[in-house]
Design an enzyme around this catalytic site. Structure first.
Site, PDB file in Angstrom:
ATOM      1  CB  ILE A  27      -0.839   0.119   1.285  1.00  0.00           C
ATOM      2  CG1 ILE A  27      -1.424  -1.365   1.424  1.00  0.00           C
ATOM      3  CG2 ILE A  27      -1.729   1.315   1.185  1.00  0.00           C
ATOM      4  CD1 ILE A  27      -2.496  -1.635   0.717  1.00  0.00           C
ATOM      5  N   GLY A 150      14.075  -7.644   8.320  1.00  0.00           N
ATOM      6  CA  GLY A 150      14.009  -6.383   8.358  1.00  0.00           C
ATOM      7  C   GLY A 150      12.987  -5.674   8.768  1.00  0.00           C
ATOM      8  CG  ASN A 153      12.671   1.881  10.391  1.00  0.00           C
ATOM      9  OD1 ASN A 153      12.894   1.136   9.937  1.00  0.00           O
ATOM     10  ND2 ASN A 153      12.864   2.613  11.399  1.00  0.00           N
ATOM     11  CD  GLU A 179       3.793  -7.874   7.125  1.00  0.00           C
ATOM     12  OE1 GLU A 179       4.946  -8.193   7.711  1.00  0.00           O
ATOM     13  OE2 GLU A 179       2.917  -7.331   7.622  1.00  0.00           O
ATOM     14  CB  THR A 232      10.074  -9.254  16.617  1.00  0.00           C
ATOM     15  OG1 THR A 232       8.583  -8.802  16.287  1.00  0.00           O
ATOM     16  CG2 THR A 232      10.507 -10.206  15.499  1.00  0.00           C
ATOM     17  CD  GLU A 250      21.397  -2.825  15.177  1.00  0.00           C
ATOM     18  OE1 GLU A 250      21.043  -1.791  15.775  1.00  0.00           O
ATOM     19  OE2 GLU A 250      22.638  -2.948  15.201  1.00  0.00           O
ATOM     20  N   GLY A 252      14.203  -1.794  19.514  1.00  0.00           N
ATOM     21  CA  GLY A 252      13.521  -0.398  19.453  1.00  0.00           C
ATOM     22  C   GLY A 252      14.365   0.339  20.872  1.00  0.00           C
ATOM     23  CB  CYS A 284      15.275   2.354  15.786  1.00  0.00           C
ATOM     24  SG  CYS A 284      16.525   2.381  14.708  1.00  0.00           S
ATOM     25  CD  GLU A 458      22.635  -3.739  11.484  1.00  0.00           C
ATOM     26  OE1 GLU A 458      21.912  -2.674  11.568  1.00  0.00           O
ATOM     27  OE2 GLU A 458      22.433  -4.801  10.589  1.00  0.00           O
TER      28      GLU A 458
END
Ligand code: NDP
Length: 484
Positions: A27, A150, A153, A179, A232, A250, A252, A284, A458
């Site tokens: 969307i 991933g 954002n 997704e 998650t 990585e 929140g 984040c 990272e």
């Protein structure tokens, strides 16, 4: 449909479809229109991706670092050449203004490929001299097949930040985008093939959380790097532990941004705006708890309101627009729920707070003042354009309150006092700290969180440690000495 890719997945150098997978409607957040329709990976697709990555890994690792680096640097060049095309996709996937995506997304992905491509040829072990002429040496080995998962954002950036160090060090990767934003990772996979990566070095599969879970559980997978929420992260970390897999998490944050009385007012307001409203607040590391010292509070709020009146909300494809919609109807509802809680718990709304009367998922940049530490909006990650301003009197007090959170992703301080700036930075319980700026993440420096915001880093050379393991080889020049 405007952005329909040739197929949902990219595996073994080709676009692959399996229409039996659950439908994923992509969307455009600015209008609510469906711009692509994809399918979640079926078990057959997951198997194909993992088998391909497993096969490709041996030959990719057998190439010299210089050869792998050349491929990655070529990918960086292609990404830069196609920056406009990639930015348009990113804007449609996420709703972020084209003003942002043209400088922040594919560009940051290209930086990662260039940086890790440049380092690939320099990855070496050590020679360790031992007694009697014996010695040991270390071999820096890739881990094998890595899985990248991933958030929605920064889909292009996340696909590259995980892919680049993984590939540089001889791993292969199966990447699963969120997704909500599945389009750009397919482009990254295509570009890598065009740049000369072997088939299967970087595969992309689409899907909901169950696809991520299936990838994490597979015994062929050696490492999982997740960008996502704490809940998650907990699930993925636990699943990875079962197979003793390497992880990078990585997650929140609820980061503090402290403005002392002696701060450069204009710069502090810039930092607070960047740290709360860039990407409609869906970052984040955002400094969403803005602690402002009593002496500067009135001036800070006044200047913030003036600067916010200049924000240009609208069609993200308009280059003049500096503030777009949030990513989805669901995210909009979540953020609206937090705004309602802020009001109910007695915070003073001084800017925004309502949905815009136009199609798409537009919220106004929102500022609450007189926020206290116990309020929900000061404790929980909102992941939307909501700034909480909290008052404070002393450095000692603000440091204790700033660190009183389970998260530890980022933290910022604005002051002209150099000594205090470094003292405060040293005192922050956070992985990524800023002095007189906020939310920069150049590839040269490590990025990541402490406490519940994650583990591993990272970017920078440190990322390579998280995609390799050391093998030690002991060599005796005199033979083994057995006692009997
Ligand atoms: P989620 O945690 O909801 O999802 C992250 C990814 O994990 C998605 O691809 C998701 O798939 C997948 N996933 C969900 N469940 C599982 C599972 N059991 N096993 C494997 N994979 C799974 O996060 P969001 O996408 O909503 O992103 C927002 C969050 O990400 C925020 O908390 C934010 O702070 C954090 N974030 C952290 C960053 C950092 O660098 N520290 C940067 C950007 C965001 P699906 O979406 O299909 O469910």
């Amino acid at each position: 449909m405007k952005f329909q890719p040739p197929a949902s997945h990219f595996i073994d150098g080709a676009h692959v479809e399996d229409a039996r997978g659950a439908t994923i409607d992509v969307i455009y957040p600015a209008t609510g229109e469906t711009i692509a329709r994809l399918h979640s990976a079926t078990p057959a697709i997951i198997e194909k991706a993992l088998a391909s990555s497993k096969t490709a890994q041996k030959s990719w690792a057998a190439m010299s670092g210089a050869e792998r680096g050349r491929v990655l640097r070529r990918a960086a060049d292609i990404m830069r050449e196609r920056n406009r095309e990639l930015s348009v996709i990113e804007t449609h996937d996420t709703g972020k203004p084209i003003q942002e995506t043209t400088i922040a997304d594919a560009a940051s992905g290209a930086d990662a490929f260039e940086y890790f491509g440049g380092i690939a040829a320099s990855l070496t072990g050590q020679h360790i001299p031992l007694a009697g002429g014996d010695f040991a040496y270390t071999i820096r080995e890739p881990l094998g097949v890595c899985v990248g998962i991933g958030a929605w954002n920064y889909p292009t950036q996340i696909a590259c930040w995980k892919g680049a160090p993984a590939l540089a060090s001889g791993n292969t990767m199966v990447f699963k985008p969120s997704e909500t934003t599945p389009l750009s990772a397919l482009k990254v996979a295509e570009i890598l093939i065009e740049a000369g990566a072997p088939k299967g070095a970087y595969n992309v599969v689409q899907g909901y959380g169950d696809v991520g879970a299936a990838l994490v559980a597979d015994p062929r997978v050696a490492k999982v790097s997740l960008t996502g929420s704490l809940s998650t992260g907990r699930r993925v970390y636990a699943a990875a532990a079962d197979g003793m897999k390497h992880v990078t998490m990585e997650l929140g944050g609820k980061s503090p941004l402290i403005v002392f009385d002696d701060a450069d007012l204009e710069n502090a307001v810039s930092g607070a705006i960047l740290g709360n409203f860039y990407s409609s607040g869906q970052v984040c590391s955002n400094g969403t708890r803005v602690f402002v010292q009593n002496g500067i509070k009135a001036a800070f709020l006044k200047r913030l309101a003036e600067r916010l009146s200049r924000v240009k909300v609208g069609d993200p494809m308009d280059p003049e627009v500096s503030f777009g919609p949030v990513v989805s109807a669901r995210q909009m509802e979540i953020v609206q729920g937090f705004v309602a809680k802020g009001l109910a718990e007695g915070a003073r709304l001084i800017h925004g707070g309502v949905r815009l009367d136009r199609p798409g998922y537009y919220l106004q940049p929102t500022v609450f003042a007189e926020v206290t530490d116990e309020m929900t909006i000061a404790r929980e990650e909102i992941f939307g354009p909501v700034m909480s301003v909290l008052d404070f009197a002393t450095e000692e007090e603000v440091m204790a309150r700033a660190n009183a959170t389970e998260f530890g992703l980022a933290a910022g301080v604005f002051t002209r006092d150099l000594i205090r700036a470094h003292r405060v930075a040293a005192g922050f319980e956070a992985g990524t700290c800023y002095v007189n700026t906020y939310n920069v993440a150049p590839v040269e420096a490590p990025f990541g969180g402490s406490k519940m915001s994650g583990i591993g880093r990272e970017n920078s050379t440190l990322a390579l440690d998280h995609y390799t393991q050391m093998k030690t080889v002991y060599v005796s020049m005199t033979g083994a000495r057995a006692p009997y």
